[in-house]
Design an enzyme around this catalytic site. Structure first.
Site, short mmCIF file in Angstrom:
data_model
loop_
_atom_site.label_atom_id
_atom_site.label_comp_id
_atom_site.label_asym_id
_atom_site.label_seq_id
_atom_site.Cartn_x
_atom_site.Cartn_y
_atom_site.Cartn_z
N LYS A 294 0.55 -1.39 -0.10
CA LYS A 294 0.09 -0.14 0.23
C LYS A 294 0.92 1.01 0.26
O LYS A 294 1.57 1.28 0.47
CB LYS A 294 -1.11 -0.10 0.89
CG LYS A 294 -2.39 -0.14 1.62
CD LYS A 294 -3.08 -0.68 2.90
CE LYS A 294 -4.59 -1.60 2.66
NZ LYS A 294 -5.20 -1.53 1.59
N ARG A 368 -10.60 -11.38 1.43
CA ARG A 368 -11.38 -11.74 1.30
C ARG A 368 -10.87 -13.69 1.65
O ARG A 368 -11.69 -14.51 1.58
CB ARG A 368 -11.45 -11.91 -0.29
CG ARG A 368 -10.87 -11.75 -1.14
CD ARG A 368 -11.59 -11.18 -2.11
NE ARG A 368 -11.15 -9.60 -1.92
CZ ARG A 368 -11.35 -8.38 -2.65
NH1 ARG A 368 -11.63 -8.75 -4.07
NH2 ARG A 368 -11.15 -7.63 -2.70
N1 BES Z 1 -7.99 -3.54 4.31
C1 BES Z 1 -8.60 -3.26 3.10
C2 BES Z 1 -9.33 -2.66 2.94
C3 BES Z 1 -9.98 -1.02 3.41
C4 BES Z 1 -9.54 -0.08 2.99
C5 BES Z 1 -9.95 -1.09 4.22
C6 BES Z 1 -9.49 1.40 3.45
C7 BES Z 1 -10.51 -0.04 5.58
C8 BES Z 1 -9.91 1.27 4.82
C9 BES Z 1 -8.09 -4.78 2.65
O1 BES Z 1 -7.52 -5.44 2.41
C10 BES Z 1 -8.20 -4.01 0.62
O2 BES Z 1 -6.56 -3.84 0.75
N2 BES Z 1 -8.24 -3.48 -0.52
C11 BES Z 1 -7.97 -3.58 -1.56
C12 BES Z 1 -8.91 -4.98 -2.70
C13 BES Z 1 -8.16 -4.03 -4.06
C14 BES Z 1 -6.48 -4.64 -4.08
C15 BES Z 1 -9.11 -4.90 -4.78
C16 BES Z 1 -9.19 -1.99 -2.12
O3 BES Z 1 -10.46 -1.79 -1.40
O4 BES Z 1 -7.95 -1.54 -2.36
ZN ZN Z 2 -5.53 -5.05 1.87
#
Ligand code: BES
Ligand code: ZN
Ligand code: ZN
Length: 519
Positions: A294, A368
């Protein structure tokens, strides 16, 4: 009557009082007690400047020979949501905060999807308690305002603060109901709020303090007092391997912290053999994104990526404290998502507990994966319903923001139960679609049965994530709650301070309570 009772600062405050009803914070220091009182007043919209005191406020006003209402008249209209402090009105209460309530008849609001009266009481009482907290009052009596449960929730949620790791802490405040407030409803409100505050505590804590192991130990400690009605299993990595949870392990293997699969059994049903309600929570104690790292801005927020596990476990703790007549099993796959030489790489294929293969094209879509295995395991308990909760997608925040938790349900009955519960708690839910349209986007994988990201990348991200989870569900009553949008609070929910929200713990508890009582 002079204006001398309205002062900006409290002068000398008495030291008396010994008998406490409820301690908001256990590390309370009792040497120097400063007592305050929160009372409600209804704003009358039609006639400017005219007000009506609540029953408790009226009773208090009689005790002080009408001093309170006189002061209120002198000091002018009090607008909804505002509070005003009066000093020296009564010898037992050096500070009295009057809080303005909305029209008592407001009730359930179809447009807002909540009970406006309850929500208004939570807001007003929290504002009153906070104003007294800022004045260094350390014991507050609270007017039930006609709904002691909502009043207790407002008080305890409003006073919560996470300062465990600061040298200088704000003084702790204890609260108790004032006058005739109905104690049972008040106590219920205390337990609901304490549940949400437990989730906030876990979510706010830094990831080096709340590791998977520390999380599981904290919950085990909280449940210890409930004896054999509760069984806690902290499953080790070896157990996770034996279970064939390849999707969960593919996430945990990039970290030095061992994963834990936390399993909680609360056996409250009067008929012991009742099928359990399954609650499953995403427990990523830190989500760096893994190899699909990230960006560093706001990455610290990902310490709360165990919000699903925190709210689910807090709901089980609260169900036990309420002695709900229901069986609940809480499951929390706990791990970190970290990049390392051992971490899963984009394009790797892993096998879940049910034998389905998954191409991991983005290691940041890890929630997931861990839930896929947890959902497979949940089905081994013959559940009456399965509800999973997860900070799953940034797309959920884009869709609804912090207004409501997104619910993807394969069952109208289950959706309706959750919706009904959220109307009561004010911690709202909103239904989202589970179309085949989204399923096709995650089942079209070059190497495996499924891909862990939708093939049109960002479009409908919350919906493709839900469609992915559905591939691991056979129960006819399943709901997935995406809580990414409600994870934090800035100032949107006035009775929660800035920080991790602990939402929607109270809605889960209310849902379980309604199920338990066959409502
Ligand atoms: N934990 C994150 C989602 C999240 C984002 C929670 C902001 C709380 C606040 C999750 O694991 C994630 O990173 N999801 C990705 C999925 C994508 C790579 C398909 C996302 O939402 O960008
Ligand atoms: Zn994530
Ligand atoms: Zn995550």
């Amino acid at each position: 009557m002079s204006n001398m009772f309205i002062m900006r600062r409290a002068a000398v405050l008495p030291l008396s009082r010994t008998n406490f009803c409820r301690t908001f914070c256990s590390s309370q220091s009792l040497q120097m007690e400063r007592k305050g009182l929160v009372l409600g007043v209804f704003e009358k919209k039609e006639e400017e400047g005219i007000f009506r005191l609540t029953e408790a406020a009226e009773g208090f006003d009689r005790k002080v020979s009408g001093k309170l209402s006189e002061l209120l008249k002198i000091s002018g209209v009090l607008k909804k949501g505002k509070s005003r402090v009066f000093y020296g009105v009564h010898k037992d209460f050096p500070c009295v905060a009057l809080v303005a309530l909305d029209d008592v008849t407001a009730g359930v609001c179809r447009a807002e999807n909540w009970d406006s009266t309850k929500e208004n009481i939570r807001q007003a009482v929290s504002a009153g308690c906070r104003v007294l907290q800022d004045l260094e009052v350390n014991h507050v009596e609270v007017d039930g305002c006609g709904d002691p449960q909502a009043a207790a929730e407002g008080a305890l949620l409003g006073l919560f603060q996470y300062d465990q790791l600061k040298s200088k802490k704000k003084p702790k405040v204890t609260v108790q109901p004032h006058a005739s407030a109905e104690v049972t409803a008040w106590e219920r409100g205390v337990l609901y709020a304490e549940g949400q505050n437990l989730a906030r505590l876990l979510m706010e804590a830094p990831a080096n303090h709340i590791t998977p192991t520390a999380f599981a130990e904290t919950i085990e400690e909280r449940l210890a007092q409930y004896g054999d009605r509760v069984v806690v299993q902290k499953r080790s990595q070896a157990w996770i391997e034996e279970q064939g949870m390849g999707a969960f392990l593919s996430v945990s293997k990039g970290s030095e912290e061992p994963p834990v699969f936390l399993e909680l059994h609360y056996n409250g049903a009067l008929d012991g053999a009742q099928d359990p309600l399954l609650l499953v929570g995403k427990g990523v104690t830190f989500d760096s994104g893994g190899i699909s790292l990230k960006p560093s801005a706001s990455m610290d927020m990902m310490r709360a990526d165990m919000g699903g596990a925190a709210t689910v476990c807090a709901a089980v703790v609260t169900a036990a404290s309420l002695k709900l007549p229901i069986n609940i099993i809480g499951l929390a796959p706990l791990c970190e998502n970290m990049p390392s030489g051992k971490a899963t790489k984009p394009g790797d294929v892993v096998t879940a507990k049910n034998g389905k293969t998954i191409q991991v094209d983005n290691t940041d879509a890890e929630g997931r994966l861990i839930l896929a295995d947890a959902l497979c395991y949940a089905h081994t308990f013959n559940p009456r319903a399965v509800v999973n909760v997860a900070t799953l997608t940034g797309a959920m925040d884009v869709a609804l923001g912090s207004a409501a938790t997104g619910v993807f349900a394969n069952s109208d009955w289950l959706w309706e139960q959750l919706h009904k519960a959220s109307m009561v708690t004010g911690d709202r839910v909103w239904r989202m679609p589970l179309f085949q349209h989204y399923t096709r986007q995650v089942t079209d994988s070059q190497l495996a049965d499924l891909n862990n990201i939708g093939k049109y990348s960002r479009s409908g991200g919350a919906c493709t994530a839900a469609a992915f989870l559905r591939e691991f569900v056979t129960s006819p009553h399943w709901a997935h709650l995406d809580i990414a949008g409600v994870m934090t609070n800035k100032d949107e929910i006035p009775y929660l301070k800035k920080g991790m929200s602990g939402r929607p713990t109270r809605t889960l508890v209310e849902f379980a309570a309604a199920l338990a009582h066959n409502k």
